[in-house]
Design an enzyme around this catalytic site. Structure first.
Site, short mmCIF file in Angstrom:
data_model
loop_
_atom_site.label_atom_id
_atom_site.label_comp_id
_atom_site.label_asym_id
_atom_site.label_seq_id
_atom_site.Cartn_x
_atom_site.Cartn_y
_atom_site.Cartn_z
N ASN A 90 40.72 42.15 35.08
CA ASN A 90 41.57 42.28 36.03
C ASN A 90 42.11 40.94 36.72
OD1 ASN A 90 41.67 45.19 35.92
ND2 ASN A 90 39.89 45.44 37.11
N HIS A 143 43.90 51.12 34.83
CA HIS A 143 42.78 50.42 35.04
C HIS A 143 41.64 50.85 36.15
CE1 HIS A 143 43.34 46.00 33.10
NE2 HIS A 143 43.75 47.00 32.45
N ARG A 201 49.91 49.99 35.00
CA ARG A 201 48.62 49.30 34.65
C ARG A 201 47.34 49.59 35.66
NH1 ARG A 201 47.24 43.71 34.40
NH2 ARG A 201 45.39 43.28 32.89
#
Length: 322
Positions: free
Chosen positions: A98, A70, A66
């Protein structure tokens, strides 16, 4: 992999070369053998550290995957997500998608320290993220792919872009297709990348509305989640994105969608009478097909707007510029 926007905090969790610059894809300066002479033990060092971290905590595999997603979706794969705030800019760590959610920074710190000890100032943090994502998928049973290397690290980060560029878990199918198209991905690639949700967990905050209000959710499935995700509390309580095999990278996620057991609203949108139903069914029937498409999509994602050549820098500490 993972979909988010401001006020959504998702745990988790995540391609073929596109040559059109408007899509933000580029490969100039990248090579799979970039470190073969300058740091020949780089890849084995990263792999060993990832394997150790995932053995210690299986969830970490999804977290590292992830992180790469991101990072790449906000101004390209440049390691900007790793930067702490400074007097000159507010970083991406506190953005809605986040904050209190993206994790694994300490593992990246550890990998960077190990690589710096053998090859000081050579291997970028952006490349470490790309390789760690691949190695995380592999150690959890998923496919491998060739990671192109030679990215350099950004010297800034953007809170505002992190707020807007990472797709939300509440998006419709049309909005998902549009959000990924804006980054240069086809609808097919979007579905493949969504398969990253076969590992990892999500916070109650981002799936509460689905299990209490969506009408395309298996009733037994939704009821089983409500004790851990009450309608008015427990925002940080976690549930697996793939309840059948949460720590194995397989095609269970797509099988769940066919049974209306997608945890996130955006997950179930992929199988809800729309244009991507047949692809979900194909992946549910064939892990091999999913693995092939996922690996290609991840290879493509890793080429999103890299910093190469003499631009940017190779950070000594991934959390701050040199």
């Amino acid at each position: 992999m993972g979909f988010y926007r401001r006020n959504y905090y998702h745990v988790l969790s995540c391609i073929f070369l596109a040559l059109i610059p408007i899509n933000g894809m580029a490969s100039s300066g990248l090579s799979s053998t970039f470190y073969s002479t300058s740091c020949p033990k780089a890849l084995s060092t990263i792999r060993g550290a990832v394997n150790t971290a995932v053995a210690k905590e299986l969830r970490m595999g999804a977290s590292l995957l992830r992180l790469h997603f991101h990072d790449c979706f906000v101004n390209g794969c440049d390691g900007s997500i790793l930067l702490d705030d400074t007097a000159n800019f507010t970083g991406e760590k506190t953005a809605g998608p986040n904050a209190d959610s993206v994790r694994g920074f300490e593992v990246i710190d550890d990998i960077k320290s190990k690589v710096e000890s053998i090859c000081p100032g050579v291997v970028s943090c952006a490349d470490i993220l790309a390789v760690a994502a691949r190695d995380s998928v592999v150690v959890l049973g998923g496919p491998t792919w060739t990671v192109q290397l030679g990215r350099r690290d950004s010297t800034t980060a953007s809170l505002d872009d992190a707020e807007t560029d990472i797709p939300s878990p509440g998006l419709s199918l049309d909005d998902l297709i549009s959000a990924f198209s804006d980054k240069g991905f086809t609808a097919k690639e979007m579905v493949a990348l969504s398969g990253s949700h076969t590992i990892g967990q999500a916070r109650c905050l981002v799936f509460r509305d689905r299990i209490y209000n969506d009408d395309n959710v298996d009733s037994t499935f939704s009821e089983s989640l409500k004790s851990n995700c009450p309608d008015s509390e427990g925002d940080d309580n976690l549930s697996a994105l793939d309840e059948t095999s949460p720590a194995v990278f397989d095609n269970g996620y797509f099988k769940n969608l066919v049974d209306n057991k997608g945890l996130l609203h955006s997950d179930q949108e992929l199988f809800n009478g729309g244009s991507t139903d047949s692809q979900v069914s194909s992946y549910a029937s064939s892990a091999t097909t999913f693995y092939k498409d996922f690996a290609a999509a991840m290879a493509k994602m890793g080429k999103m707007s890299p910093i190469t050549g003499t631009k940017g820098q190779v950070r000594a500490n991934c959390r701050k510029i040199n």
